[in-house]
Scaffold this active site. Structure first.
Site: not given
Length: 457
Positions: A155, A184, A265
């Site tokens: 992402h 992911d 992230s």
């Protein structure tokens, strides 16, 4: 209602409850300063007792001898080392291999430990800047080898028109080596042009225990080379999130209270030895910022996926071979089912693991091993928390009779190849997977797609 901001600069949008898990992807204001602004008054020094010079000399000599004896014992047992924390580096033995760096700390001070671990791990964590059609954003990544391969979240780079990576203050263009949307994870690569890269040392995420000390590293809110410390709060958390590009399945997540914020992230979660044990990916928050509940993809799984992507191999996932639909109290009554929750077997794939194990259309799965199954989503998560080739015990109801069967899980590689060969396909692999193997049983006895509306990340 919880909400979160998109990595690429879109407006906040609603988040379906996990509780309220979401990708950690943007910036928010720094924490407020001390509201009082005043420190505690300094304590008065104690009055020094009087003593004679002779008594002082004997006391000093005795203290020195006693201290020397204690230190000698501690050194003999290896309980103390040198002064402060230290980091010893052996260097990379060959191109593409990780460095081995030993963290030494001479006491139980978390500050001292954090200093040593940050010194070791920070050079391996990079900032990833992405430009998409919606705007610019910043995430994080972890250097895997001296060839320039960097592990991050899918992402983070999703929809990227351009990617750049900041290493030691220098910026490099990056390209996507490969990605696995459903887990992911992605690998990007830079041409470092002779710059020194520090591959992360990989630890064993399977050895983590609740309460273990961990550190989160990355670029929260675009603030590069930031660290925070905490513990492993829990293990084996699982969820599935819906987004504009499909659904992402997260299984066996590491829960931590080490601060994870938007921008973290793709960054590293490391243990007390400075070894990679997780890839920071999600936060649970009603504000969009850290609330002390963050989640990381286990390092063992993430690195295994990365190796396959680098090698150009297909990343496969476990599947059971059937179409499963959610049972609830309403449709259980309408269809005269013997249980009011579970995963209804709407279809069994010919020759698949479920059929080979004897599972039939009309059965209702209520458990896989020790995991209770209450919906088709729970069924999918339970299957995907295992590996291809694992054998699981499936508990099911056939009419009013409870049964248990052993199922050896297969691979979804054939499904992926089918998608690759279907040039007219417009949906993501996971959407096809869910459509074929993870639909929901609709209210009132009707059948409906269980993917739900596709919401913004």
């Amino acid at each position: 209602m919880s909400e979160y901001n998109d990595l690429n600069g879109t407006q906040p949008g609603p988040v379906p409850p996990f509780s309220t898990a979401q990708q950690a992807r943007v910036a928010s204001p720094a924490s407020p300063a001390d509201p009082t602004g005043a420190g505690a008054p300094a304590p008065k020094p104690p009055k020094k007792p009087r003593t004679s010079l002779k008594a002082f000399a004997f006391g000093l000599l005795g203290g020195v001898l006693g201290a020397a004896a204690v230190v000698a014992v501690l050194l003999g047992f290896g309980l103390v080392g040198g002064t402060g924390a230290s980091v010893a580096t052996s260097g990379a033995s060959s191109a593409g291999s990780s460095q081995t760096i030993t963290v030494n700390s001479d006491d139980d001070s978390n500050t001292t430990l954090a200093n040593a671990v940050a010194t070791k791990a920070l050079p391996s964590v990079v900032s990833v800047s992405v430009t998409t059609a919606q705007g610019d954003g910043v995430g994080s990544g972890v250097t895997l080898d001296t060839d320039g391969n960097i592990l991050t979240n899918y992402h983070v780079i999703e929809g990227a028109q351009s990617i750049s990576v900041s290493v030691n203050g220098d910026s490099y263009d990056a390209t996507v080596v490969g990605s696995d949307e459903s887990s992911d994870l992605a690998v990007i690569k830079i041409d470092a042009e002779g710059a020194t890269l520090t591959p992360v040392e990989v630890g064993d995420s399977d050895s983590l225990q609740v309460g273990d000390w961990v550190m989160s590293l990355g670029s929260p809110f675009g603030l590069e080379q930031s660290v925070s410390t905490g513990i492993v709060s829990s293990l084996y958390r699982s969820t599935m999130l819906q987004s504009t590009s499909g659904n992402t399945i997260y299984t066996n997540l590491i829960q931590t209270d080490a601060t994870i914020n938007p921008g973290n992230s793709g960054g590293a979660l490391v243990n007390s030895k400075g070894q990679l044990v997780g890839i920071n990916s999600l936060i649970e928050s009603y504000s969009g910022s850290s609330s002390g509940v963050g989640f990381a993809i286990p390092g063992n799984y993430a690195v295994d996926v990365a190796k396959k992507l680098i090698a150009g191999e297909t990343v496969t996932h476990a599947y059971i071979g059937g179409s499963f639909q959610t049972v609830n109290a309403q449709n259980a009554r309408s269809n005269n089912l013997s249980v009011n929750q579970g995963a209804y077997v709407a279809e069994v794939a010919a020759g698949g693991p479920a059929e080979q194990a004897g599972i039939q259309q009309g059965d209702v799965v209520t458990a896989i091993d020790d995991d209770e199954i209450t919906s088709s989503d729970a069924m999918l998560l339970a299957v995907r928390s295992h590996s291809v080739g694992d054998t699981v015990t499936v508990t099911l109801m056939r009419g009013s009779k409870q049964m248990q069967v052993q199922v050896t899980l297969g691979s979804d590689e054939a499904l992926q190849q089918q998608q690759d060969s279907d040039s007219s396909s417009q949906g993501s692999l996971l959407e096809q997977y869910l459509e074929q193997y993870g639909n929901s049983y609709g209210n009132g006895g009707g059948y409906g797609n269980g993917n739900g509306g596709r919401s913004s990340r």
